[in-house]
Design an enzyme around this catalytic site. Structure first.
Site, PDB file in Angstrom:
ATOM      1  N   GLN B 126      58.810 -48.715 -20.135  1.00  0.00           N
ATOM      2  CA  GLN B 126      58.502 -48.588 -21.302  1.00  0.00           C
ATOM      3  C   GLN B 126      57.219 -47.905 -21.873  1.00  0.00           C
ATOM      4  OE1 GLN B 126      57.212 -52.486 -23.241  1.00  0.00           O
ATOM      5  NE2 GLN B 126      58.000 -51.803 -25.150  1.00  0.00           N
ATOM      6  N   GLY B 127      57.080 -46.980 -22.601  1.00  0.00           N
ATOM      7  CA  GLY B 127      55.752 -46.160 -22.976  1.00  0.00           C
ATOM      8  C   GLY B 127      55.391 -46.471 -24.319  1.00  0.00           C
ATOM      9  N   SER B 129      52.306 -49.004 -25.241  1.00  0.00           N
ATOM     10  CA  SER B 129      50.811 -49.170 -25.410  1.00  0.00           C
ATOM     11  C   SER B 129      49.892 -47.747 -25.052  1.00  0.00           C
ATOM     12  CB  SER B 129      50.519 -50.218 -24.708  1.00  0.00           C
ATOM     13  OG  SER B 129      51.103 -51.534 -25.155  1.00  0.00           O
ATOM     14  N   GLU B 244      63.334 -57.422 -28.283  1.00  0.00           N
ATOM     15  CA  GLU B 244      62.694 -57.753 -27.310  1.00  0.00           C
ATOM     16  C   GLU B 244      62.250 -59.369 -27.284  1.00  0.00           C
ATOM     17  OE1 GLU B 244      58.658 -56.186 -26.898  1.00  0.00           O
ATOM     18  OE2 GLU B 244      58.228 -56.894 -24.858  1.00  0.00           O
ATOM     19  N   SER B 382      50.224 -59.462 -29.636  1.00  0.00           N
ATOM     20  CA  SER B 382      49.204 -60.821 -29.293  1.00  0.00           C
ATOM     21  C   SER B 382      49.603 -61.804 -30.290  1.00  0.00           C
ATOM     22  CB  SER B 382      47.890 -60.284 -29.381  1.00  0.00           C
ATOM     23  OG  SER B 382      47.563 -60.117 -30.883  1.00  0.00           O
ATOM     24  N   ASN B 383      49.115 -62.973 -30.063  1.00  0.00           N
ATOM     25  CA  ASN B 383      49.256 -64.305 -30.559  1.00  0.00           C
ATOM     26  C   ASN B 383      48.524 -64.143 -31.792  1.00  0.00           C
ATOM     27  OD1 ASN B 383      50.737 -65.268 -28.642  1.00  0.00           O
ATOM     28  ND2 ASN B 383      49.609 -67.158 -28.528  1.00  0.00           N
ATOM     29  N   GLU B 384      47.530 -63.267 -32.011  1.00  0.00           N
ATOM     30  CA  GLU B 384      46.778 -63.061 -33.175  1.00  0.00           C
ATOM     31  C   GLU B 384      47.678 -62.146 -34.347  1.00  0.00           C
ATOM     32  OE1 GLU B 384      45.359 -62.502 -30.062  1.00  0.00           O
ATOM     33  OE2 GLU B 384      44.010 -64.280 -30.216  1.00  0.00           O
TER      34      GLU B 384
END
Lengths: 368, 397, 368, 397
Positions: B126-127, B129, B244, B382-384
């Site tokens: 996977q590209g 980030s 996902e 992220s969890n944020e």
């Protein structure tokens, strides 16, 4: 009541901080991580009097108070230093001093001798009395049988102090004795530690020692072990505080420079408030270290020992987890400085008793 | 309301168990429990076994060679595989790219790539980030410039998991700088053998090197490797992220982790008792278990709704946050459980890792897993980011 | 596996929610808070079949599953209802049903009889077996001696079910018996409860009862008490869930409308994220209630009982504290709705065992 | 470094203890421990006893009739008084207004008001918060319009603690709508006997009515009651807030609360043992105590620095946050400790509160204190405001 450092202490602190900032280059740290310590820096520390600062004058040093120990180790922590000053200085050196072996202590303070304490055993966890290794006396000396776990600095030690039972059973405080062993008598397979440094498992399979290998009085070593480990715990707690400060500085910088969604992530209120909580807890850790330092030679030692190490363990977990989270992906990479600091800080909870272990003992002391 | 599986679901569960008993190689489960990493060949072996049974792509429609399972069946399959210690199905081709191609790919792309995923001809990575664009995907900069029949790609991707095994990568690339940041993004399939592609491992804090940087220098990609429309990649990426999130709660991993923790706590001596009888340790473990019991039911509620055709909304985000917290707490407590034997550095990446571990077997992975799994709350949104999604969907701000 | 309500259940839920939203006016709630319950609403609930929904058909009801109980009490919680349906329905009614007293149960289901269970004793905390009150049999019946603590709904009860020991000692599960007592035989000083309703302390100082006051078999009451309290705990947990939802709705509205520093406070990221955590935990509470409801008649009942009540207690604390904090000053005023809801939710942890109590028992069950 | 008091400080502590032994009326400490509220007369009695000793205004310079204590002496006095169960010194005149008048008031204001505070001639209350302006003080709207020799005040203040006892109120009022919101605020002293002032109690969640709304309708205030310059009130208010933060950590209250909790836990039966021997209860209590031991030292560090003339910065905010968390956790655990006897509603405001409490004495206040003390993290600058201050001072954003 006075929370200021003496002039001497401030000079040592400034000097040590400056020295480590210069000398503890990435290359020097890498060297220490892989080989247990960096010889040049060890010599430098000895020369500055850092080892001597851990001992009182009557033992050949020029310090030895709780605040001296805290000061030194906070700076070592801040630098992410790996050097085994706890093992050689506070554990090994402390036990030599308790046994009146000033001859060897002199070499330790001069930086010429490395030590390790082989005490914890497989399955012994953090219980200081849980020693099953035996030492049998016969006409020619002593015969040691048993196993020791995660003996930090053993692969680099000039002498290893080994605890063994001359009477009683695992769990008894009576009957413990200490022996000074030349590592050449042993087969040591070194392995690396998380956060740097080396250790060994040691198996004694009828290892024979001369009569004068006994350190101190036979069967009476528990109190000395307890005292040495208390000072080592103070040192480790102060090191943890220094690590927390270094991590906090790194994270604060990162929050100011790293941009996401068009602004430095430090502008996000949620990270600001969580960072504020981290800061509050680091101040708690600082006060806990002061409390232990101030009571290390008093009757209240153990109460503060358990309180401080419990708090340090809990705060360390918070600081490690929050700092990695705020860094995002880079926080879990080996290359970035945070990784090294976070690993060392995480390991603090795995020596001399973890937060749960000290919590239980704090409760027991309070109930007593 | 009924918390029990239906008779059909129970029958399916039994079928899965029988299959795993018979077909899952002991060698692979042992590796999972021990200190050794699964190799590329290990993964491929397990994929082939599943594919033979027709269960490799549980989430794909039968028309594309998948099993066409509903959400409850997929849940059962995942839970049973995790419980049995089977290797995880590598998600990049099956769980991520497959659904995107099925929904947005051309007939040619579907016919070419989907069978190759099932057969193991292609290993995808996977590209997404980039350095500087972690949770903030819309700000990505890796660019693809049209040049005749090709796009010319320049830039860098990072956090590419298992990229060292891959021959193919699906990428989000910038094809336009006009409009909002997310409007100029396209979804491109790139052969990693193309000149100009370079993969560099990133060593992680636990010593492992499962993630990579991927560099593109004037990499020429045929235009037929564009999925869907140019500049519409953001839509496809969001669709992929939804997929996902199957098993986003990680209930199976958490259950397996908790079982393992209990085994350790029963084995570890703590003074005159076993560690599991230390009330303070037991309290932390019980709180995790109680949390997991509730989350498992939340997960089933979402799975059950999905099987009935409802699209999960903020529930996915809730499961992600709670699920990662629980798994990370299990990792933390496992590290605590092994005591001083958390200290030896025992990484797969370190030479000699195939020697006997230092201390008890179960201690070898504890610290590495704790450190490595800090990533759970960072990646995949992220969890944020998840909390913001939850708040927005609830507060309507 | 199916998480949907049946059509009948959905009808009851919709009807009850509508009814409470209309009937439970501020005046009605005030009435209930001060007097224990509001007669009109009690009659209304009975008429809708809400009491009957707590009992299976063979006991004269038309429900009685865990999900029926959860459904009813979630709605009562959402409305902040004070009416003592737990005491009259699940504790009193449950024990009447267990003793086969269908005559009285009929009156309960019809809404014509109020009950209270006098079981807990001073110093007994949450231990169901810790009963020291004695019942002595002689030729003419029973003589009760002892003290009961915080007997909820006693001042409004038509009959009080009293537990007493016919053999054994406090802490034994054997030897407990139940007695049906007319409150006119007792002196009851009513006092208000936090969050509304009335209770009494009851002193039995040689109170005599006729032979037929015995409910069920002498000495064998423990299992029935345990079962009734398990269902009451499910009800209380579901009520807590409803209260959490009502508080969440109130807080969400407040975050959207209250402005500080020039914008709705719900725009502050920090409050958004904390509210997200609250929401996550309320979903956990919902699943915990479902787990207990689904296992209330199975062998796993107690495991889920302890897990659910522990989780509910912890989440309740979070929800109360966060919602008050986000409201600021108005959150601690009596007049604002939040006060009533927060008080009721806080009190959930003080009946049938608090979070710590259930944690310890969960651990013990898992270790068994 | 030295954690012990100096000999002088020890001597002072002993003097304080001897004074409290002799002069603190048993009746007042009993009230503090029991279910009864202190009356206005009780407070006045205690103030008079302290004033006779010269210790009422420890923080005031001797020139103004204060004791001129340094920060360490004030700390010792506060700790010893709290430990002895003495009533709290009502802060509005002594701790809040006094320092403002000493720094910014006119000679006439100082000569008139300061002795009256010490003598108990005036009972002051605080008019800061308004509905809609809680933590956001700059947005306040209560206005004062100049009319000849008077200001005419209209508006509303709220959360005015013990306003029902007061004859005087110091207020922040808006005298200008120009410029930034905080630039048009003035600091005004108002006689509450003036026509148009109305005090209405606010009943709190625990049934108590210690706070009030204060309404102003065309209240005429002489211009000589303006403190300092018009439109400069924000500066004075900030100065006052700094002084309010003396003892912001509440170490004394926390210590007393923890002692009380331990007594309860030793008295409460929990099955076959005392509650204090319940390991899960003991763990929660130990964590609080360990936190408090550290915070007490942080507090001493700040006190010690203040005695040496350093102004505390973000440390005050840290102490406020941690201090309120600790006190609230003590309240929460005390509620837990009393078990089912947390349920009876036993408020001072409820008729019959002077009857014997329901259940053990120590249970009577537990729930009320828990609920009421939620305010600790709300007032005096909410913990959210404090965290922002900490972050700004650290992140320099």
């Amino acid at each position: 009541m006075n929370f200021d450092l003496s002039d001497e202490a401030r000079m040592l602190q400034d000097g040590l901080r400056r020295y480590l900032a210069e000398a503890y280059t990435p290359a020097a740290r890498k060297d220490a991580v892989e080989h247990g310590f960096s010889g040049d820096i060890w010599a430098g520390l000895a020369e500055m009097g850092v080892i001597g600062a851990l001992f009182p004058e009557e033992q050949g040093g020029f310090g030895g108070t709780g605040f001296d120990i805290a000061l030194v180790f906070e700076e070592l922590g801040r630098a992410g230093a790996v050097d085994p000053l706890i093992d050689t200085g506070l554990l090994g050196g402390g036990l030599l001093a308790a046994a009146g072996r000033d001859d060897l202590l002199e070499a330790v303070i001069a930086g010429e001798m490395q030590l390790a304490l082989a005490h914890t055993e497989p399955g012994g966890r953090y219980d200081l009395a849980r020693v099953a290794t035996t030492a049998q006396e016969d006409g020619d000396g002593w015969t040691l049988s048993g196993r020791k776990a995660v003996v930090v600095n053993a692969p680099r030690a000039d002498r290893i102090i080994v605890s063994a039972r001359t009477s009683g059973a695992a769990g008894d405080t009576d009957g413990l004795s200490l022996f000074l062993v030349d590592p050449e008598r042993l087969t040591l397979a070194p392995y690396p530690l998380v956060g740097g440094g080396l250790a060994s498992e040691i198996t004694f399979d009828g290892v024979t020692l001369p009569p004068d290998a006994l350190l101190g009085e036979a069967g009476q070593a528990y109190a000395a072990l307890e005292a040495a480990q208390a000072r080592a715990t103070l040192a480790l707690s102060a090191e943890a505080l220094g690590l927390m400060e270094a991590i906090r500085a790194l994270t604060t910088d990162y929050l100011k420079t790293r941009k996401q969604f068009g602004q430095p992530i430090g502008k996000f209120q949620v990270l600001q408030h969580r960072m504020a909580d981290v800061l509050i807890e680091i101040e708690q850790a600082r006060s806990a270290v002061i409390n232990l330092a101030g009571h290390i030679d008093t009757d209240d030692r153990d109460l503060h020992l358990h309180a401080t190490k419990n708090l340090i363990g809990n705060v360390a977990k918070l600081v490690v987890e929050e700092s990695i989270q705020m860094h995002g992906g880079i926080g879990v990479t080996e290359e970035y400085d945070l990784g090294h600091l976070a690993k060392r800080l995480t390991m603090v909870d795995h020596r001399f008793g973890d937060a749960l272990w000290h919590l239980e003992r704090f409760i027991a002391l309070r109930a007593a | 309301m009924n918390l029990d599986y239906t008779d059909d679901q129970k029958a399916f569960r039994d079928e899965v168990r029988a299959f795993l008993d018979e077909k899952l190689p002991e060698r692979l489960t042992e590796k999972g429990r021990g200190t050794r990493a699964l190799t590329k060949a290990d993964h491929e072996e397990w994929h082939a076994i599943l594919n033979e049974k027709g269960w490799l792509a549980g989430n794909w429609p039968e028309a594309f060679g998948g099993a066409g399972f509903d959400a409850v069946q997929r849940h059962i399959l995942e839970m049973e595989m995790t419980r049995a210690g089977a290797p995880r199905i590598v998600p990049f081709g099956i769980a991520m790219l497959g659904p995107v191609l099925q929904k947005f790919g051309s007939k040619e792309q579907q016919d070419h790539y989907l069978p190759r995923i099932l057969n193991g001809d292609d290993w995808w990575c996977q590209g997404y980030s980039e350095p500087g664009a972690g949770s903030d995907l819309a700000s990505l900069r890796c660019e693809a410039v049209r040049d005749g029949d090709h796009y010319v790609v320049n830039g860098q991707k990072t956090w590419t998991t298992l990229g060292q095994h891959a021959n193919m990568i699906f990428c989000l690339v910038r094809t336009s700088k006009e409009g909002k940041p997310q409007e100029g993004i396209s979804f491109l399939l790139i052969d990693m053998e193309t000149p100009g592609v370079e993969v560099r491992p990133i060593v992680l804090i636990d010593g492992g090197a499962e993630v990579n940087e991927v560099w593109f220098s004037d990499v020429r990609v045929p235009v037929e490797n564009l999925v869907g429309d140019e500049n519409k990649g953001w839509t496809y990426a969001k669709y992929l992220l939804t997929h996902e999130r199957t098993n986003i709660a990680g209930v199976g991993f958490a259950s397996a982790g908790l079982d393992s923790l209990k085994r350790i706590a029963r084995a570890e001596q703590d003074g005159d008792r076993k560690l599991i009888d230390n009330p303070h340790f037991a309290a932390r473990m019980a709180r995790i278990e109680i949390d997991l019991m509730a989350m498992a039911t939340t997960n089933l509620r979402v799975v059950s709704a999905a099987a009935a055709g409802q699209a999960p909304g903020a529930e996915s985000s809730m499961l992600k946050v709670k699920g990662t917290i629980i798994r990370q707490e299990i990792n933390a407590l496992t590290r605590t459980a092994v005591g001083p034997y958390a200290m030896p550095f025992q990484s797969e990446a370190v030479e000699g890792a195939n020697e006997a571990p230092i201390g008890p077997d179960y201690a070898a992975k504890a610290t590495g897993a704790y450190l490595n799994n800090r990533k759970l709350s960072i990646y995949g949104g992220s969890n944020e980011v998840q909390r913001t999604i939850i708040a927005k969907s609830m507060l309507e701000l």
